[in-house]
Motif scaffolding. Structure first.
Motif, mmCIF file in Angstrom:
data_model
loop_
_atom_site.group_PDB
_atom_site.id
_atom_site.type_symbol
_atom_site.label_atom_id
_atom_site.label_comp_id
_atom_site.label_asym_id
_atom_site.label_seq_id
_atom_site.Cartn_x
_atom_site.Cartn_y
_atom_site.Cartn_z
ATOM 1 N N VAL A 1 -5.497 -9.499 1.484
ATOM 2 C CA VAL A 1 -4.259 -9.903 0.814
ATOM 3 C C VAL A 1 -4.504 -10.913 -0.316
ATOM 4 O O VAL A 1 -3.847 -10.847 -1.377
ATOM 5 N N THR B 1 0.842 -1.201 0.000
ATOM 6 C CA THR B 1 0.000 0.000 0.000
ATOM 7 C C THR B 1 0.878 1.252 0.000
ATOM 8 O O THR B 1 0.366 2.352 -0.229
ATOM 9 N N VAL C 1 5.489 -10.675 -4.186
ATOM 10 C CA VAL C 1 5.630 -10.789 -2.722
ATOM 11 C C VAL C 1 4.462 -10.073 -2.053
ATOM 12 O O VAL C 1 4.163 -8.913 -2.370
HETATM 13 C C1 LIG Z 1 -3.962 -6.168 4.741
HETATM 14 S S1 LIG Z 1 -2.640 -5.670 3.737
HETATM 15 C C2 LIG Z 1 -1.468 -5.048 4.914
HETATM 16 C C3 LIG Z 1 -1.641 -3.666 5.250
HETATM 17 C C4 LIG Z 1 -0.439 -3.159 5.984
HETATM 18 N N1 LIG Z 1 -0.888 -2.267 7.004
HETATM 19 C C5 LIG Z 1 0.530 -2.481 5.037
HETATM 20 O O1 LIG Z 1 0.798 -1.302 5.227
HETATM 21 O O2 LIG Z 1 1.042 -3.105 4.103
HETATM 22 C C6 LIG Z 1 -1.811 -7.180 3.360
HETATM 23 C C7 LIG Z 1 -1.041 -7.147 2.093
HETATM 24 O O3 LIG Z 1 -1.947 -7.132 0.985
HETATM 25 C C8 LIG Z 1 -1.350 -6.450 -0.096
HETATM 26 N N2 LIG Z 1 -2.211 -5.303 -0.415
HETATM 27 C C9 LIG Z 1 -3.424 -5.026 0.098
HETATM 28 N N3 LIG Z 1 -3.947 -3.936 -0.471
HETATM 29 C C10 LIG Z 1 -3.049 -3.493 -1.377
HETATM 30 C C11 LIG Z 1 -3.005 -2.408 -2.315
HETATM 31 N N4 LIG Z 1 -4.011 -1.533 -2.414
HETATM 32 N N5 LIG Z 1 -1.915 -2.266 -3.087
HETATM 33 C C12 LIG Z 1 -0.887 -3.139 -3.008
HETATM 34 N N6 LIG Z 1 -0.866 -4.191 -2.148
HETATM 35 C C13 LIG Z 1 -1.936 -4.368 -1.350
HETATM 36 C C14 LIG Z 1 0.039 -6.030 0.356
HETATM 37 O O4 LIG Z 1 0.965 -7.026 -0.025
HETATM 38 C C15 LIG Z 1 -0.122 -5.970 1.856
HETATM 39 O O5 LIG Z 1 1.098 -6.078 2.529
#
Ligand SMILES: C[S@@+](CC[C@H](N)C(=O)[O-])C[C@H]1O[C@@H](n2cnc3c(N)ncnc32)[C@H](O)[C@@H]1O
Length: 182
Positions: A159, A108, A126
């Motif tokens: 995720v 994100t 990843v």
């Molecule tokens: C629930 S999210 C984790 C959020 C966490 N607080 C962070 O800052 O990464 C779990 C994973 O899903 C992926 N993810 C979720 N939303 C995303 C987005 N909008 N863009 C890119 N990756 C995303 C990323 O790999 C992230 O680490």
């Protein structure tokens, strides 16, 4: 033979380079889950990998054991068709990798929208930990840090859904869907 003369392979015979390419396994896309902490998500991701022919690396420690019934329920009998590799740590995961293939981080905090990125068939996508994403050294080790654009004020996607969106685009671009479909 005169130095300028080039030996021609027989008709139908592969040149050395083509023969080597034919002998090498085709490059393959992978999913890597960094320290996943929700077993249902890991199960869904392993099922995604099984269905699309994409091996899954799990980088431990996890917030659950791989025999967890919640993971098995989400992954169902697809788990048996999955190619799953466990790594004790990030260092062990890196040590297991060959020299080729990029790490492509979904985060994100990324600035490059995933649909503007050019994927390669041997990229490893990843995925961060549900609770905390990934630490700075994994950002630094990645060749690209991609974001799925979202509406302002919202934190993140699930995720497994993030992985499905980006893996679909990566397989489309590289014509690597099962059956060779784009
Ligand atoms: C629930 S999210 C984790 C959020 C966490 N607080 C962070 O800052 O990464 C779990 C994973 O899903 C992926 N993810 C979720 N939303 C995303 C987005 N909008 N863009 C890119 N990756 C995303 C990323 O790999 C992230 O680490």
């Amino acid at each position: 033979m005169h130095p300028a003369a080039v030996a021609k392979p027989e008709l139908g015979a592969a040149t050395p380079r083509l023969a080597r390419l034919a002998a090498e396994p085709p490059p393959i896309m992978r999913l890597a889950l960094f320290q996943p902490d929700i077993p249902q998500n890991a199960g869904a991701l392993i099922r995604l990998g099984a269905c699309l022919g994409v091996p899954v690396d799990i980088i431990e420690p996890c917030g659950f054991v791989l025999s967890d019934r919640r993971l098995r329920r989400a992954g169902m009998d697809y788990l048996e068709s999955a190619e799953l590799i466990r790594h004790a740590s990030w260092a062990a995961f890196l040590a297991s990798r060959g020299p080729e293939g990029r790490l492509v981080l979904l985060t994100t905090a990324g600035t490059l929208p995933y649909h503007r990125f050019t994927f390669a068939p041997d990229d490893t996508i990843v995925l961060g930990r549900e609770s905390a994403g990934v630490p700075p050294e994994i950002h630094a080790a990645s060749a690209a840090r991609l974001i799925i654009p979202m509406r302002p004020g919202l934190r993140s996607l699930n995720v497994a859904l993030a992985a499905a969106m980006v893996l679909g685009e990566a397989l489309r671009q590289t014509a690597r869907f099962p059956g060779g479909e784009e």
